[in-house]
Design an enzyme around this catalytic site. Structure first.
Site, short mmCIF file in Angstrom:
data_model
loop_
_atom_site.label_atom_id
_atom_site.label_comp_id
_atom_site.label_asym_id
_atom_site.label_seq_id
_atom_site.Cartn_x
_atom_site.Cartn_y
_atom_site.Cartn_z
N SER A 25 -7.75 11.09 54.63
CA SER A 25 -7.90 10.28 55.84
C SER A 25 -9.02 9.26 55.70
CB SER A 25 -8.10 11.15 57.08
OG SER A 25 -8.55 12.41 56.76
N HIS B 183 -0.53 9.02 54.66
CA HIS B 183 -1.40 9.64 55.67
C HIS B 183 -0.59 10.18 56.83
CE1 HIS B 183 -4.95 9.10 58.67
NE2 HIS B 183 -4.93 10.30 58.17
N GLU C 240 1.25 6.77 57.79
CA GLU C 240 0.77 5.51 57.20
C GLU C 240 1.01 5.60 55.69
OE1 GLU C 240 -3.12 3.60 59.01
OE2 GLU C 240 -3.33 5.76 58.99
N ASN D 97 -7.24 4.74 61.90
CA ASN D 97 -8.63 5.14 62.12
C ASN D 97 -9.57 3.94 62.20
OD1 ASN D 97 -8.20 7.83 62.42
ND2 ASN D 97 -8.48 8.32 60.26
N1 LIG Z 1 -6.66 18.30 59.43
C1 LIG Z 1 -6.38 17.08 59.88
O1 LIG Z 1 -6.37 16.81 61.09
C2 LIG Z 1 -6.03 15.99 58.90
C3 LIG Z 1 -5.30 14.87 59.34
C4 LIG Z 1 -4.92 13.90 58.40
C5 LIG Z 1 -5.30 14.03 57.09
N2 LIG Z 1 -6.04 15.12 56.70
C6 LIG Z 1 -6.40 15.22 55.28
O2 LIG Z 1 -5.55 16.17 54.67
C7 LIG Z 1 -6.22 16.82 53.60
C8 LIG Z 1 -6.16 18.31 53.80
O3 LIG Z 1 -6.75 18.63 55.03
P1 LIG Z 1 -6.53 20.05 55.73
O4 LIG Z 1 -7.08 19.91 57.10
O5 LIG Z 1 -5.15 20.51 55.51
O6 LIG Z 1 -7.53 20.97 54.88
P2 LIG Z 1 -7.52 22.55 54.70
O7 LIG Z 1 -8.92 22.91 54.36
O8 LIG Z 1 -6.84 23.22 55.84
O9 LIG Z 1 -6.60 22.79 53.41
C9 LIG Z 1 -6.94 22.41 52.14
C10 LIG Z 1 -6.22 23.34 51.17
O10 LIG Z 1 -6.33 22.82 49.86
C11 LIG Z 1 -6.46 23.91 48.97
N3 LIG Z 1 -7.00 23.44 47.70
C12 LIG Z 1 -8.26 23.15 47.38
N4 LIG Z 1 -8.31 22.73 46.09
C13 LIG Z 1 -7.04 22.76 45.61
C14 LIG Z 1 -6.45 22.46 44.36
N5 LIG Z 1 -7.17 22.09 43.34
N6 LIG Z 1 -5.11 22.60 44.25
C15 LIG Z 1 -4.37 23.01 45.28
N7 LIG Z 1 -4.89 23.34 46.49
C16 LIG Z 1 -6.21 23.20 46.64
C17 LIG Z 1 -7.35 24.88 49.72
O11 LIG Z 1 -7.24 26.20 49.20
C18 LIG Z 1 -6.80 24.76 51.14
O12 LIG Z 1 -5.77 25.69 51.35
C19 LIG Z 1 -7.62 16.25 53.61
O13 LIG Z 1 -7.68 15.20 52.70
C20 LIG Z 1 -7.79 15.72 55.02
O14 LIG Z 1 -8.72 14.67 55.12
C21 LIG Z 1 -6.38 16.10 57.57
#
Ligand SMILES: NC(=O)c1ccc[n+]([C@@H]2O[C@H](COP(=O)([O-])OP(=O)(O)OC[C@H]3O[C@@H](n4cnc5c(N)ncnc54)[C@H](O)[C@@H]3O)[C@@H](O)[C@H]2O)c1
Length: 715
Positions: A429, A450, A462, A500
């Protein structure tokens, strides 16, 4: 052949039955444009003068019956004054009346969608036969108007007040069983049998078995309901509609008012009421915005259709990370038919991801939207794994691991090594797509994708084009997003991308208001009343205060001239006090579980204590207009800057992204349509009034230029 036009033909079949067929040449669907209306008028004239015609069936030469009015003609027509629009609606009604008045039995054979004007055409017949796969309804309120071809007059006379209010005021699309139950159609038959069944019904009328004239008379007379009962029915309907629609959507309320006013009238007088109310609605800001929105949506779909032409086929996908976002992406992909491998480094995360998918599917099953076998099929289309071994024949891989540039770069580089040739996308993000691409050997195969949280609910994706991203990569991700049932908008790389980048200036507007003595709860209330699903403080709690603070920092680094700040920010204070929002039960508000186990916000007086250091002025009671201006100017001017900087391709895409991505009030049409509704010159003046608050409030050059030329964003 009795009549042959460009949209309507009339042919005499056996036994004196004529077939009036809608088949608009050069189009894939039938719609009521000006030419079709004229054709219907001429066909009716031809039928009137032909004494061989004993009965009529109305059919369609397309898969649909008639999808409604031609909305592309609305913008021009609604630019006329109210009297002119009312006249147009009344003239259209004269055409429908002339058809209704033909003194022979008439039966519509509804073989597919009969919506809006399409359904109104059917109501001008005495009877309607519907195919079991067809759908009928009045979607007009979704455009800020109500039915204007007799729908508000004939519907209550055919299905009663309660049903008419429900059908017209909610704009619902209804299946055959529901249509038969309320009586808006008289029979449901197997798909393909509609025409024969309609002919059969005409024959029964001709044989004297059914009194079609009595049926027609019901539509010409006032509602046969005692005044007291009538009043009760309309009052109940109005209460329901007012509660559901709210003040920002006048069309459903106006529909009920018109139906009530015309209830005691005969058809022609009742139609005068309808036409006047229709014209009044057509001139509202809501109708302008919602018609504009419909057209913008079509434009975005067209742009995407063109872009997606260069797509690779997407048969198998993969997602890296089984967290909130990765799990959501896997679920959505599997649900919409693209099998997906879900990889994590943590066994427990995989279990959580699968459990979440299972929970969402169980909900669908309990709501009757899916059966157990369907649920099993979707679940088996998600393959959880800890290893790249399972990444065979993968076309697209979406990375959704933790938001850390180093980790993301290393995961992406590792994946590129293991899976040669696949398209890679990051769901980051805040991290620059160009920066992430630096870790890759083939940056042309990489872009941003995104998604928004929760993935299954949020319609926007996006697709972020990096400097080196190829057209094929963009096309493939647009195609995949569409396959997942999402609305993609392609943007260029910059801090915050489009959504954003535009949202955080709005939050900055909030922080400055609090700094200058506004009550954060009052700001929330005003903005919710303005039409947002929730106010800014509540939204920050829902997004996550930690996420918000992190993203704001990225934005400030990216655009220091206007997004950096030199005062204590209330959101940062929440963060410093470990108030992360809904996720840990406390942010600007406190969260308690309601009966359904959902978080319910309650006021926490301590918040006021905590944010005191952020407030540098005496508490001030701002009026709503000032709050709205101070919140909306930064968002709107930043949207213009995104257009100026070519981050987004068109005003339509920019507005749709804000509506789909963060719930910008649809009846206001999006930030650029909102500027248009105020007027570009007036908006520049508004910016000037608040320019002392900082660069976020300064009118961008593009806006000034448009204002100087008297132009708007949507022409
Ligand atoms: N949560 C939101 O509202 C949101 C919205 C849009 C975008 N994002 C983006 O999405 C991405 C994930 O966010 P999230 O909230 O799901 O995070 P999260 O912490 O819930 O999940 C991340 C996952 O990635 C796994 N992980 C870490 N290293 C890894 C690897 N090397 N290989 C495979 N898996 C691995 C972790 O074990 C975890 O399960 C981030 O980049 C975040 O910025 C999040």
């Amino acid at each position: 052949m009795i009549y042959q036009g460009n949209a309507v033909s009339v042919e005499l079949l056996d036994d004196g039955i004529a077939e009036l067929k809608f088949d608009l040449q050069g189009e894939s669907v039938n719609k009521f444009n000006r030419a079709t209306l004229e054709d219907l008028s001429k066909a009716t004239e031809a039928l009137k003068g032909n004494d061989q015609v004993k009965g009529i069936v109305v059919t369609s030469g397309k898969k649909v019956f008639i999808v409604g009015a031609d909305i592309t003609e609305f913008t021009e027509m609604f630019a006329n004054d109210e009297a002119e629009i009312a006249k147009w609606s009344r003239q259209a009604n004269d055409i429908f009346n002339a058809f209704e008045d033909l003194d022979v039995p008439k039966v519509a054979a509804i073989n597919g969608f009969a919506l809006g004007g399409g359904l109104e055409m059917c109501l001008a017949c005495e009877f309607r036969v519907m195919g079991e796969a067809a759908q009928v309804g009045f979607p007009e309120v979704k455009l800020g108007i109500y039915p204007g071809f007799g729908g508000t007059v004939r519907t209550p006379r055919i299905i009663g007040v309660d049903n008419a209010v429900e059908w017209i005021a909610t704009g619902s699309q209804n299946k055959a069983d529901k249509a038969l139950k309320v009586g808006i159609v008289d029979a449901v038959v197997k798909a393909g049998d509609e025409r024969d069944a309609a002919i059969d019904l005409v024959k029964q009328c001709l044989a004297g078995k059914i009194d079609f004239r009595a049926k027609r008379q019901e539509k010409l007379d006032p509602l046969p309901m005692p005044p007291m009962e009538q009043m009760m029915a309309f009052q109940t309907g109005m209460a329901m509609v007012q509660q559901q629609a709210g003040k920002n959507y006048p069309a459903p309320v106006e529909a009920v008012k018109s139906m009530q006013k015309a209830a005691g009238m005969k058809r022609d007088d009742a139609l005068d009421v309808e036409s006047k109310g229709f014209a009044k609605l057509a001139k509202t800001q809501q109708a302008t915005a919602m018609v504009g929105l419909f057209l913008a949506d079509q434009q975005v779909k067209k742009v995407n259709g063109k872009t997606a032409k260069a797509s690779r086929e997407v048969k198998h996908a993969a997602v890296l990370g089984a967290g909130i976002m990765g799990g959501g992406i896997a679920f959505q992909s599997a649900l919409k038919g693209t099998p997906i491998v879900m990889k994590d480094i943590n066994d427990k995360a995989l279990d959580l991801g699968m459990n979440e998918a299972s929970k969402l599917l169980s909900k669908r099953v309990s709501k009757g939207k899916m059966d157990a076998a369907g649920m099993g099929k979707v679940l088996s289309a998600i393959r959880p794994t800890l290893s790249y071994e399972d990444f065979k024949d993968i076309d697209v891989i979406v990375e959704a691991v933790v938001e850390n540039p180093k980790i993301k770069q290393s995961v992406l580089a590792e994946t590129e090594e293991k899976v040669e040739g696949a398209i890679l996308a990051s769901n980051t993000s805040t991290i620059s797509i160009n920066r992430l691409a630096e870790a890759l050997k083939k940056p042309e195969n990489f872009a941003g994708m995104h998604f928004f949280n929760p993935v299954h609910m949020m319609p926007l994706v996006e697709v972020i084009r990096g400097e080196k991203t190829s057209d094929e990569t963009v096309a493939t991700l647009v195609n995949y997003a569409q396959k997942m049932g999402k609305n993609p908008v392609v943007v260029n790389d910059c801090p915050g991308f489009l959504v954003n980048r535009v949202l955080f200036p709005y939050f900055a507007g909030f922080s400055m208001l609090v700094r200058d003595g506004a009550d954060f709860q009052q700001v929330d209330k005003v903005m919710q009343k303005f039409g947002w699903p929730m106010g800014p403080a509540y939204l920050l709690d829902v997004v996550g205060i930690d996420t918000g603070v992190h993203a704001a920092k990225v934005m400030a680094e990216g655009f220091p001239d206007r997004m950096d700040h030199d005062f204590k920010d209330p959101t940062e204070i929440m963060f410093e006090n470990e108030r992360y929002g809904q996720k840990n039960g406390i942010g600007f508000y406190k969260y308690e579980e309601d009966k359904k186990g959902k978080p319910k916000k309650v006021v926490d007086e301590k918040t006021y204590e905590l944010i005191k250091p952020a407030v540098t002025s005496e508490p001030k009671d701002y009026d709503a207009d000032e709050i709205i201006a101070r919140m909306m100017i930064p968002m709107c001017t930043e949207t213009v800057r995104c257009l100026e900087d070519n981050i987004v391709g068109s005003p339509a895409e920019a507005d749709m992204a804000m509506i789909y991505g963060i719930g910008f009030p649809p009846f206001r049409g999006g930030p650029l349509r909102y500027i248009d509704s105020i007027g570009t010159q007036a908006f520049v003046e508004l910016c000037d009034k608040y320019a002392h608050l900082g660069a976020l409030y300064e009118a961008p050059q593009m806006l000034k230029d448009k204002a100087a030329k008297g132009e708007s964003f949507f022409g």
